[in-house]
Design a protein around this motif. Structure first.
Motif: not given
Length: 235
Positions: A29-35, A102-115
């Motif tokens: 339901r929200q970003s960041g609550i599941a790994k 406008n159907g826009l969402g906003l999420s904060s996520v952890r950046l693990l790495r850049v491939d």
């Protein structure tokens, strides 16, 4: 044409996410609550290492994305947040409902790495995304802890309606079918209670798709019990 009309601007995706959620049911339901781990793949026009130079120095990023699974549902000035049991209404702009003008969402996520060496890269590998596979991403911005964290923030109606996690029971013989690296994310998703907030039938069997598997479960007395795990049917 007014000044406001002249300033309107159409936006287009800069990337799309590759996640373990082929459908909406079961998405956190929200970003960041599941790994859960996902990949962000840029559209060809924006597939440039220069465009993400220095991004890997940040721990978290903001994603501005589109609710692509709700494009034909329209919007309403009031919605019924799951946090309020799916009955009480609040204004759409006082919620994170997907049914927005406008159907826009906003999420904060952890950046693990850049491939940087991936085919059709560079790819961003992230943790905690609450996005369905293929969701268009319209912008990416770094999360700035000095400014994006507000220690005196109020949580409105969410403060009096805390979301409580379920206990999760999965027989060993079933969880063994899920790849080991996918198991923490699945436990988080199930503990957050993916059922619609207005349903509480202990006899009902629910099913969600995750990481190529169909997971069937029931809930009784605040304990979610997994009944079946099998490979997702293709086609």
């Amino acid at each position: 044409m007014s000044k406001g009309e002249r300033q309107e601007k159409r936006i287009r995706p800069v990337a799309r996410i590759e996640s373990d959620f082929p459908e909406k049911f079961g998405i956190p339901r929200q970003s960041g609550i599941a790994k859960t781990i996902a990949r962000i793949r840029f559209e060809p026009e924006f597939r440039s290492a220069e465009a993400i130079r220095a991004l890997d120095a940040f721990s978290y990023i903001w994603l501005i994305w589109g609710f692509s699974g709700n494009e034909d549902r329209g919007w309403h000035p009031t919605v019924r947040p799951p946090r309020l049991g799916g009955n009480a209404r609040v204004g759409v702009f006082a919620s994170r409902s997907p049914f927005r003008p406008n159907g826009l969402g906003l999420s904060s996520v952890r950046l693990l790495r850049v491939d940087s060496d991936a085919e059709a890269g560079p790819l961003l590998i992230v943790e905690g995304a609450d996005l369905m596979d293929g969701t268009p991403i319209y912008d990416i911005k770094p999360y700035l802890p000095d400014f994006d964290l507000h220690e005196d923030a109020r949580g409105g109606y969410t403060e009096d309606n805390a979301w409580s996690r379920l206990g999760v029971s999965v027989p060993d013989g079933l969880i063994a079918r899920i790849p080991e690296e996918k198991r923490p994310g699945l436990y988080d998703i199930l503990a957050e209670d993916p059922r619609p907030s207005y349903q509480n039938d202990p006899e009902r069997i629910y099913g969600l798709c995750y990481a190529g598997y169909q997971v069937r479960f029931s809930v009784r007395d605040r304990v979610l019990t997994v009944r079946e795990i099998r490979p997702e049917e293709m086609g």
